[in-house]
Write a protein that holds these residues in place. Structure first.
Motif, mmCIF file in Angstrom:
data_model
loop_
_atom_site.group_PDB
_atom_site.id
_atom_site.type_symbol
_atom_site.label_atom_id
_atom_site.label_comp_id
_atom_site.label_asym_id
_atom_site.label_seq_id
_atom_site.Cartn_x
_atom_site.Cartn_y
_atom_site.Cartn_z
ATOM 1 N N PHE A 18 0.876 -1.162 0.000
ATOM 2 C CA PHE A 18 0.000 0.000 0.000
ATOM 3 C C PHE A 18 0.908 1.205 0.000
ATOM 4 N N VAL A 21 3.323 1.449 2.911
ATOM 5 C CA VAL A 21 3.426 0.242 3.736
ATOM 6 C C VAL A 21 3.587 -0.984 2.849
ATOM 7 N N GLU A 42 0.334 -11.167 14.886
ATOM 8 C CA GLU A 42 -0.084 -9.994 15.642
ATOM 9 C C GLU A 42 -1.006 -9.109 14.813
ATOM 10 N N ALA A 45 -0.183 -7.807 11.181
ATOM 11 C CA ALA A 45 0.827 -8.682 10.591
ATOM 12 C C ALA A 45 0.566 -8.891 9.102
ATOM 13 N N TYR A 58 -8.409 -7.809 -3.466
ATOM 14 C CA TYR A 58 -7.347 -7.110 -4.175
ATOM 15 C C TYR A 58 -7.082 -7.916 -5.449
ATOM 16 N N LYS A 400 0.443 0.646 15.566
ATOM 17 C CA LYS A 400 1.319 0.375 14.433
ATOM 18 C C LYS A 400 0.915 1.224 13.220
ATOM 19 N N THR A 410 -7.226 2.593 7.416
ATOM 20 C CA THR A 410 -6.227 1.672 6.880
ATOM 21 C C THR A 410 -5.561 0.846 7.971
ATOM 22 N N SER A 412 -5.100 -1.980 10.917
ATOM 23 C CA SER A 412 -5.659 -3.303 11.177
ATOM 24 C C SER A 412 -6.593 -3.201 12.374
ATOM 25 N N GLY A 413 -7.468 -4.197 12.492
ATOM 26 C CA GLY A 413 -8.493 -4.157 13.523
ATOM 27 C C GLY A 413 -7.949 -3.865 14.914
HETATM 28 N N1 LIG Z 1 -5.992 -0.098 2.423
HETATM 29 C C1 LIG Z 1 -4.843 -0.004 3.098
HETATM 30 N N2 LIG Z 1 -4.036 1.070 2.933
HETATM 31 C C2 LIG Z 1 -2.872 1.170 3.599
HETATM 32 N N3 LIG Z 1 -2.422 0.271 4.490
HETATM 33 C C3 LIG Z 1 -3.176 -0.821 4.715
HETATM 34 C C4 LIG Z 1 -4.426 -1.013 4.034
HETATM 35 N N4 LIG Z 1 -4.963 -2.172 4.449
HETATM 36 C C5 LIG Z 1 -4.092 -2.694 5.349
HETATM 37 N N5 LIG Z 1 -3.024 -1.879 5.504
HETATM 38 C C6 LIG Z 1 -1.864 -2.118 6.376
HETATM 39 O O1 LIG Z 1 -1.380 -3.415 6.145
HETATM 40 C C7 LIG Z 1 -0.977 -4.030 7.357
HETATM 41 C C8 LIG Z 1 -1.652 -5.382 7.509
HETATM 42 O O2 LIG Z 1 -3.034 -5.189 7.798
HETATM 43 P P1 LIG Z 1 -4.039 -6.409 8.022
HETATM 44 O O3 LIG Z 1 -5.402 -5.829 8.134
HETATM 45 O O4 LIG Z 1 -3.817 -7.448 7.013
HETATM 46 O O5 LIG Z 1 -3.581 -6.966 9.455
HETATM 47 P P2 LIG Z 1 -4.143 -8.207 10.264
HETATM 48 O O6 LIG Z 1 -3.031 -9.165 10.381
HETATM 49 O O7 LIG Z 1 -5.407 -8.695 9.691
HETATM 50 O O8 LIG Z 1 -4.389 -7.553 11.685
HETATM 51 P P3 LIG Z 1 -5.622 -7.743 12.752
HETATM 52 O O9 LIG Z 1 -5.307 -8.931 13.549
HETATM 53 O O10 LIG Z 1 -5.511 -6.510 13.610
HETATM 54 O O11 LIG Z 1 -6.890 -7.822 12.000
HETATM 55 C C9 LIG Z 1 -1.275 -3.042 8.458
HETATM 56 O O12 LIG Z 1 -0.094 -2.376 8.794
HETATM 57 C C10 LIG Z 1 -2.256 -2.081 7.842
HETATM 58 O O13 LIG Z 1 -2.099 -0.797 8.400
#
Ligand SMILES: Nc1ncnc2c1ncn2[C@@H]1O[C@H](COP(=O)(O)OP(=O)(O)OP(=O)(O)O)[C@@H](O)[C@H]1O
Ligand SMILES: [Mg+2]
Lengths: 515, 445
Positions: A18, A21, A42, A45, A58, A400, A410, A412-413
């Motif tokens: 992204f 990131v 985490e 992640a 995507y 993070k 953007t 994560s949860g």
């Molecule tokens: N649309 C987006 N634009 C920019 N960054 C993004 C976007 N979607 C996700 N990210 C970034 O990508 C990384 C991974 O996010 P992701 O939602 O896959 O985490 P996760 O492992 O599912 O976490 P959680 O357990 O909190 O749900 C994070 O740092 C998040 O900020």
């Protein structure tokens, strides 16, 4: 990569970026046919992102790497394409239309029709069948909004079954469920495995993973760390070590119990349901909170814990029929949120997306939004102060994100949850009401949040903790109230209570499980 | 893992990405896109009209003729950010204008009495409509659709379908020019003075914000960024000053332009820097979450609706001053121009997104289009078609951008390729692993 006949799915060197990131960095994932494959890692992640890549959210071309499914390289351009291949994702946030019935939801987008005329009778019949398969005893015509989250989750699975799912992806399916509903769901997933459906499941509840997964893939900072076959030797600590790169000590901080005087008290609190005045969601509720104390609220889904808390927090639920609140012995008016906030209350909602955050905000705006007066004089905001405060919380809570200008949508949860927590800590409350504060949060962050709670309590604040995770309540709270159908049924000392005792007070009679 | 303070040193060398800082912080790039579009449109008409577009007489005319639309855009963007819409502005403007004109004629009110009456009447109408929206809960679309009929009818009732002239002092006060004073120069002296004041203000505020950041030890942008920005802003102001000051003798930067500029600055400040402004964004972004954060959502709704009608009243008076009279046809279709300006300026239909400056630029796009098409002799029928298409395309680009996640026309075109081309190319297009601190970081787009 070698094509392995045993592998239903191989994701090879997936990289997804992204702006600013790299969410996934050469991630590999191999899923065997007919297994339950857990993905751990985490918050942030990259778990959800990996699943969105797989399911075509995507589209092909927006990431690098290959998806090999059933021995063929797949390039899904959208969700429909992956669904055609038998891959169905159930997202972290449920995607049902609340106003529509179960049947309508299940057939939404591919309605059974003859020449464009929907065949509702057939749809209803099929729905009834599917509901039976997922063990959900509801009328197919019931609007989804009347179902609890647990049942909605089952409807999602029924919907996936209708699409003839072969690979089912569940992103934190049990995060919002209580123990009983979780177990029901897990049994269902195991049942599907026995019928040949392969599942990928993301969860932060390591106990569940240990219980049902055949294989675990661990992701950290967008990279695959390891893949573990679950045999007798894999336990929670082993998974945690993979996730965070070290062992985690004591999960719950010690109870220091420098509990002070009662400072917050609610008496005779009675609240009507907003739509159905004959129903009381709180009946003559009375409770106290001492300084430095963490008070737990235990109850089944729908017992009225959230409703009681929101009603106390400035009448934000239903209609208050009676009730008084006291702070330090003096009566306080809690007629609206503003009054509640200035009285020193804060309520961290269980539903961060629709009640906790404005998803259009960058982190810094979200953090200051509940107490603009702290960064403004005469109604004019000092943006420098805003950034400084927000940066402080970002660092303290280890949110993070590159900086505080990042949009909360953007994150994560788990990181969103930390932002919500920061927002209410910024309001400098005396009484912090936390409604399921660790839902969807990874083990490491959970431990951090527990530390923060303890720290706040030790600084003399009172904390109300509403949680469906009984170990969390028992581990964190000093005192626990159990609530059943709007009534406080018991007040227990957390030091000598066990889950069975709690359960007994949370559901005093077996018969009373009215809809 | 994420950039802590150590990773963001206060002093750093030249980085290409800093160029974007000149135009403001991240996120304001979108407005930059609209600004670019405005410049392009002006350039096209400048060539097409053989230089007439940027002639002093014409820019003065643009400001005078379209200030009311810009004013409505400013009010409208706040309504739209809060998640509502106001269709009644044209009717309200016409009604206020006719009442003010009639009152000045029949009661012999002085011009300022007329202005005060107009403001009060606009506010009262806004309070009425705001009451229905905020406290009864009728959607603003319906309330203002009703208002559109009610105030149009009321206008015709009061004016009896006649035109009512306004006194000359009223015209001069709202529509006139600044007088010629001081030594004879080729320019209007007061316009020069005004320009000088604005330049001084720009320098002062840029300097002050730097000084304040320094004092609080916050992250400073590189000095050259501040200097370049200040330079560009001052150059634009000086150019505009000379342009407006060199019109016919007796003309200057118009008074309606001054009124407009003051109001734009006021509302830009209100929306971006005050708690009330935050509340408007919060209510439009997620109403329930805003309420649970202690925002009085209803009060906020009431305010934006009331404010909008007040501004509509002012717009009506500006128009009457320009036309010399209030008449039955006033204000027809204004709501459409204002709403179009707001959306061209980047606001979201669902609420929560938009800026005052963006809307002003969007409004200017509409104004320059109107003016330019008139100059080249394109008739109203084709003009409407073109304006409609511009609105559609501008918002279409904006929507595509949101899906892409960042602003760049090139990005959109490449985005189409992305779906088909191989992977290495993707690497070049998307600006790679932009961690906070890699050395050879490339600019966005
Ligand atoms: N649309 C987006 N634009 C920019 N960054 C993004 C976007 N979607 C996700 N990210 C970034 O990508 C990384 C991974 O996010 P992701 O939602 O896959 O985490 P996760 O492992 O599912 O976490 P959680 O357990 O909190 O749900 C994070 O740092 C998040 O900020
Ligand atoms: Mg996730």
């Amino acid at each position: 990569m070698a094509e392995d006949v045993n592998h239903l799915l191989q994701m090879v060197n997936i990289t997804k970026r992204f702006p600013g990131v790299t969410a996934l960095d050469s991630v590999n994932l191999a899923v065997r046919e007919g297994e339950i494959h857990a993905i751990c890692g985490e918050n942030g992640a990259g778990k959800s992102t990996l699943m969105k890549v797989l399911s075509g959210v995507y589209p092909a071309g927006s990431y690098e790497g290959e998806i090999v499914y059933r021995g063929e390289v797949q390039r899904f351009g959208n969700i429909a394409a992956s669904e055609n291949a038998g891959i169905v994702i159930i997202h972290q946030e449920l995607a049902l239309v609340p106003e529509l019935s179960i049947t309508e939801n299940i057939f939404l987008g591919h309605e059974l029709n003859r020449l464009g005329v929907i065949d509702w009778d057939e749809a209803r019949r099929r729905t009834a069948e599917l509901l039976q398969q997922v063990d959900l005893n509801e009328d197919p015509d019931t609007p989804v909004k009347y179902l609890g989250v647990g049942k909605q989750q089952l409807v999602e699975i029924a919907k996936a079954l209708e699409k003839d799912v072969q690979l089912l992806i569940l992103d934190e399916p049990t995060a919002a469920l209580n123990e009983r509903d979780s177990q029901h769901l897990l049994r269902l997933i195991t049942g599907l495995r026995d019928r040949g459906v392969t599942s990928i499941m993301i969860s932060h509840k390591l106990g569940e993973i240990e219980q049902i997964a055949d294989t675990i893939t661990i992701i950290r900072d967008g990279k695959t760390i390891e893949t573990l076959a679950v045999d007798g030797t894999i336990d929670e600590d082993r998974i945690i070590r993979g996730m965070v790169g070290r062992t985690l000590g004591n999960r719950f901080p010690d109870r220091s119990s420098r509990v002070g005087e009662v400072f917050f008290e609610v008496r005779d609190w009675t609240v009507q349901h907003p739509l159905d005045p004959s129903r009381l969601v709180a009946k003559n509720a009375a409770f106290t909170v001492r300084r430095g104390e963490i008070v737990g609220f235990a109850g089944l889904m729908g017992a009225g814990r959230t409703e009681l808390a929101m009603s106390v927090f400035g009448n934000q639920y239903g209609t208050r029929m009676s009730g008084e609140a006291f702070i330090d012995g003096r009566p306080v008016k809690l007629r609206n949120v503003k009054q509640a906030i200035s009285a020193g209350l804060a309520y961290v909602s269980e539903d961060r997306k629709s009640l906790g955050l404005n998803l259009l905000d960058p982190i810094k705006r979200a953090i200051v939004s509940a107490k603009l007066s702290r960064i403004s004089t005469g109604g004019v905001i000092d943006e420098l102060q805003e950034t400084r405060h927000a940066e402080e919380y970002r660092r303290d809570l280890r949110i993070k994100a590159a900086d505080v200008e990042v949009g909360v949508d953007t994150l994560s949860g788990g990181n969103q949850q930390k932002v919500v927590l920061a927002k209410w800590m910024f309001s400098e409350p005396e009484l912090l009401i936390l409604d399921e504060p660790t839902r969807g949060i990874d083990v490491g962050a959970k431990a951090e949040i527990y530390q923060i709670m303890r720290r706040l309590a030790e600084s003399g604040k009172g904390i109300v903790l509403i949680s469906s995770e009984l170990p969390e309540l028992i581990g964190m709270a000093d005192r626990i109230y159990t609530i059943f159908e709007g009534e406080i049924t018991a007040e227990l000392d957390a030091a000598d209570v066990d889950q069975e005792t709690l359960m007994r007070h949370m559901a005093p009679t077996k018969k009373g499980s009215a809809a | 893992m994420t950039g802590d303070t150590a990773a963001r040193p206060q002093k750093r060398g030249f980085a290409l990405s800093d160029v974007w800082l000149i135009f403001g912080r991240r996120g304001s790039l979108k407005q930059l896109g609209i600004l670019g579009a405005l410049v392009v449109i002006i350039a096209i008409f400048q060539i097409w009209t053989g230089g007439t577009t940027l002639a002093p007489g014409n820019v003065i005319n643009i400001v005078q003729a379209y200030s009311f639309i810009l004013l409505l855009s400013v009010g409208m963007v706040m309504v739209i950010i809060a998640g509502h819409i106001d269709l009644s502005v044209g009717s309200v403007a016409a009604f206020v204008a006719i009442v003010v004109a009639t009152a000045m004629r029949d009661w012999e009110l002085p011009w300022w009495g007329g202005v005060l009456l107009g403001i009060a009447l606009g506010a009262a109408i806004g309070a009425f409509q705001g009451f229905w929206v905020a406290y009864i809960g009728v959607p603003a679309f319906i309330v203002t659709l009703a208002g559109m009929l009610i105030w149009r009818g009321a206008q015709q009732y009061v004016g009896q379908a006649q035109t009512v002239a306004v006194p000359a002092e009223f015209r001069q006060a709202l529509y006139g020019f600044m007088p010629e004073v001081g030594p004879p120069t080729p320019y209007n002296n007061l316009t020069l003075l005004l320009g000088a004041l604005v330049v001084a203000a720009i320098v002062f505020f840029q300097w002050r914000s730097r000084a304040k950041r320094k004092k609080l030890n916050a992250i400073l942008e590189p000095l050259w960024v501040t200097l370049t920005r200040t330079g560009i802003l001052c150059a634009v102001v000086i150019y505009a000053t000379l342009l407006f000051g060199s019109g016919r003798v007796g003309t200057s930067f118009p008074i309606s332009g001054i009124i407009l500029a003051v109001l734009i600055i006021f509302y830009a400040f209100l929306t971006s820097r005050t708690t009330l402004g935050r509340h408007i964004y919060a209510v439009g972004g997620n109403r329930r979450a805003a309420e649970l954060s202690g925002v009085h959502a209803r009060r906020t709704d009431f305010f934006v609706m009331m404010n909008m009608s007040t501004l509509a009243g002012v717009a009506g008076m500006l128009w009457a001053a320009r036309a010399g009279a209030a008449g039955p046809g006033d204000g027809t279709g204004w709501e459409l121009d204002a709403i179009a300006g707001v959306f061209i300026g980047g606001a979201a239909v669902a609420g929560g997104i938009g800026t005052v400056f963006g809307s002003v630029i969007g409004g200017l796009v509409m104004a320059v289009l109107n003016n330019g098409l008139q100059l080249v002799g394109i008739t109203t029928d084709r003009m409407q078609i073109i304006k409609g298409l511009v609105l559609l395309v501008a918002v279409g680009i904006d929507v595509l951008n949101k899906q892409q996640g960042r602003f760049s026309f090139i990005g959109i075109m490449l985005g189409r390729l992305r779906a088909t081309r191989a992977q290495q190319e993707v690497e070049e297009i998307s600006p790679g692993s932009q961690r906070p601190d890699p050395p050879g970081k490339s600019g966005p787009g």
